[in-house]
Design a protein around this motif. Sequence first.
Motif, PDB file in Angstrom:
ATOM      1  N   LEU A 222       0.831  -1.207   0.000  1.00 23.68           N
ATOM      2  CA  LEU A 222       0.000   0.000   0.000  1.00 23.68           C
ATOM      3  C   LEU A 222       0.867   1.258   0.000  1.00 23.68           C
ATOM      4  N   ILE A 223       1.981   1.224   0.726  1.00 23.38           N
ATOM      5  CA  ILE A 223       2.890   2.367   0.694  1.00 23.38           C
ATOM      6  C   ILE A 223       3.513   2.501  -0.691  1.00 23.38           C
ATOM      7  N   ASP A 224       3.857   1.382  -1.328  1.00 22.98           N
ATOM      8  CA  ASP A 224       4.345   1.433  -2.714  1.00 22.98           C
ATOM      9  C   ASP A 224       3.327   2.121  -3.622  1.00 22.98           C
ATOM     10  N   ASP A 225       2.058   1.799  -3.424  1.00 22.37           N
ATOM     11  CA  ASP A 225       0.999   2.399  -4.248  1.00 22.37           C
ATOM     12  C   ASP A 225       0.970   3.916  -4.077  1.00 22.37           C
ATOM     13  N   ALA A 226       1.088   4.356  -2.829  1.00 19.12           N
ATOM     14  CA  ALA A 226       1.061   5.793  -2.565  1.00 19.12           C
ATOM     15  C   ALA A 226       2.324   6.469  -3.096  1.00 19.12           C
ATOM     16  N   LEU A 227       3.464   5.794  -2.944  1.00 18.20           N
ATOM     17  CA  LEU A 227       4.738   6.372  -3.383  1.00 18.20           C
ATOM     18  C   LEU A 227       4.761   6.637  -4.884  1.00 18.20           C
ATOM     19  N   ASP A 228       4.046   5.844  -5.649  1.00 14.14           N
ATOM     20  CA  ASP A 228       4.079   6.035  -7.094  1.00 14.14           C
ATOM     21  C   ASP A 228       3.535   7.409  -7.488  1.00 14.14           C
ATOM     22  N   TYR A 229       2.712   7.978  -6.628  1.00 13.73           N
ATOM     23  CA  TYR A 229       2.155   9.307  -6.906  1.00 13.73           C
ATOM     24  C   TYR A 229       2.692  10.386  -5.970  1.00 13.73           C
ATOM     25  N   GLY A 230       3.421   9.974  -4.916  1.00 14.78           N
ATOM     26  CA  GLY A 230       3.858  10.979  -3.963  1.00 14.78           C
ATOM     27  C   GLY A 230       5.279  10.855  -3.500  1.00 14.78           C
ATOM     28  N   GLY A 231       6.069   9.964  -4.116  1.00 10.65           N
ATOM     29  CA  GLY A 231       7.431   9.744  -3.673  1.00 10.65           C
ATOM     30  C   GLY A 231       8.444  10.365  -4.607  1.00 10.65           C
ATOM     31  N   GLY A 237      13.350   3.940  -6.992  1.00  7.61           N
ATOM     32  CA  GLY A 237      14.043   3.046  -7.907  1.00  7.61           C
ATOM     33  C   GLY A 237      13.290   2.875  -9.203  1.00  7.61           C
ATOM     34  N   LYS A 238      12.303   3.722  -9.423  1.00  6.55           N
ATOM     35  CA  LYS A 238      11.575   3.741 -10.684  1.00  6.55           C
ATOM     36  C   LYS A 238      11.076   5.159 -10.870  1.00  6.55           C
ATOM     37  N   ASN A 239      10.454   5.411 -11.990  1.00  6.50           N
ATOM     38  CA  ASN A 239       9.954   6.753 -12.253  1.00  6.50           C
ATOM     39  C   ASN A 239       8.633   6.978 -11.526  1.00  6.50           C
ATOM     40  N   VAL A 240       8.474   8.155 -10.931  1.00  6.32           N
ATOM     41  CA  VAL A 240       7.190   8.513 -10.340  1.00  6.32           C
ATOM     42  C   VAL A 240       6.134   8.485 -11.441  1.00  6.32           C
ATOM     43  N   GLY A 241       4.996   7.848 -11.147  1.00  7.31           N
ATOM     44  CA  GLY A 241       3.922   7.777 -12.122  1.00  7.31           C
ATOM     45  C   GLY A 241       3.966   6.555 -13.016  1.00  7.31           C
ATOM     46  N   PHE A 244       0.692   4.788 -13.124  1.00  7.08           N
ATOM     47  CA  PHE A 244      -0.274   5.535 -13.921  1.00  7.08           C
ATOM     48  C   PHE A 244      -0.047   5.290 -15.406  1.00  7.08           C
ATOM     49  N   ARG A 245       1.197   5.403 -15.840  1.00  9.28           N
ATOM     50  CA  ARG A 245       1.500   5.213 -17.261  1.00  9.28           C
ATOM     51  C   ARG A 245       1.228   3.789 -17.735  1.00  9.28           C
ATOM     52  N   GLU A 246       1.378   2.819 -16.817  1.00 11.36           N
ATOM     53  CA  GLU A 246       1.129   1.424 -17.177  1.00 11.36           C
ATOM     54  C   GLU A 246      -0.341   1.040 -17.030  1.00 11.36           C
ATOM     55  N   GLY A 247      -1.174   1.985 -16.603  1.00  9.79           N
ATOM     56  CA  GLY A 247      -2.600   1.719 -16.459  1.00  9.79           C
ATOM     57  C   GLY A 247      -2.955   0.836 -15.277  1.00  9.79           C
ATOM     58  N   LYS A 248      -2.097   0.811 -14.258  1.00 11.85           N
ATOM     59  CA  LYS A 248      -2.360  -0.036 -13.101  1.00 11.85           C
ATOM     60  C   LYS A 248      -3.428   0.569 -12.206  1.00 11.85           C
ATOM     61  N   ILE A 249      -4.352  -0.280 -11.797  1.00 10.42           N
ATOM     62  CA  ILE A 249      -5.378   0.142 -10.852  1.00 10.42           C
ATOM     63  C   ILE A 249      -4.882  -0.215  -9.457  1.00 10.42           C
ATOM     64  N   THR A 250      -4.471   0.777  -8.693  1.00 19.53           N
ATOM     65  CA  THR A 250      -3.997   0.569  -7.336  1.00 19.53           C
ATOM     66  C   THR A 250      -4.971   1.233  -6.364  1.00 19.53           C
TER      67      THR A 250
END
Length: 337
Positions: A222-231, A237-241, A244-250
């Motif tokens: 769940l923290i990984d999910d939040a980090l993708d938009y706020g980290g 270790g990956k690009n923010v977003g 989102f770009r991969e169309g993942k529903i988190t």
Amino acid sequence: MGVVLSIEENAPERGIEPLVALVRADMELVNQTILSRSSSDVSMIPEVANHLISSGGKRLRPMLTLAASGLCGYRGQGHVKLAAAVEFMHTATLLHDDVVDESDMRRGKLAARMVWGNEASVLVGDFLLGQAFKMMVEVGSLPCLEVLSTAAAVIAEGEVMQLSAAKDTETSEDDYLAVIRAKTAALFGAAAEVGPLLADRPKAEIAACRGFGVNLGVAFQLIDDALDYGGASAKLGKNVGDDFREGKITLPIVLAFRRGGPEQREFWKRALERGEIQDGDLEAAIAILRKHRALEDTIERARHYGAMARDALELFPTSPWKTALSGAVDFCVDRAF
């Protein structure tokens, strides 16, 4: 743009450092085992495997196996091979995930599939799984073999569940939690459960360690999910977003979709279901998530599961192992914000 949390800095009981210190000697043996077992006369196998294995990461899952073994008083050496097997299972999953998700980055550098291709990534992942099961057999514990092999099957089920739900904005919170319990939390739970199994501890302690691992795994994802938009990308270790770009529903998307009006729901359908992402859409997505407190509430849910993980440890008497595992919960929930 990110989420600001109040974090106690430098508190000695918090963070992962006490756990790292306690398992350092055993982790050196685990790392040696990982290097030796990823070798092969087929040169591409160690090249692909070591590209990911040597690229960093806290190796939290094998540390859980070592720490749970210490918590339960295990005195043998089987936990080293099982910890290495757990890391191989995790690495294989990452290699396969990057192919399925068509990811370009992993742990701050090009994903293996971008260097050697999809076929090599999948096949080397299969090799690592084979090596993992070989080490499980060598340990000679049928209960441990059953737990880890069951986890491998559950993880695969989770991957298929995620694939079935991909780009589906109608995904419910319960459906999403079922995916991450299988895809992520199952290995955390198994990694912690094999410790008391090796030590031949009572069922209550085995269940407590498993519960600790499963709830920690849910919190971690769940923290990984939040980090993708706020980290920050350097910490991710990956690009923010990327999600989102991969169309993942988190979970943040699930929450924002439910809470938004027709116009916002159409935005998510266009961007995630149909993949029609335009310039500025990531910023718009983050703004919508913040408006509906989707990131904050995802983090609160993670804290809830973290609290459940800590509660599972209460069965055990106070010890450095218990304190260190509690600190690992803080690390998973508070990291990178």
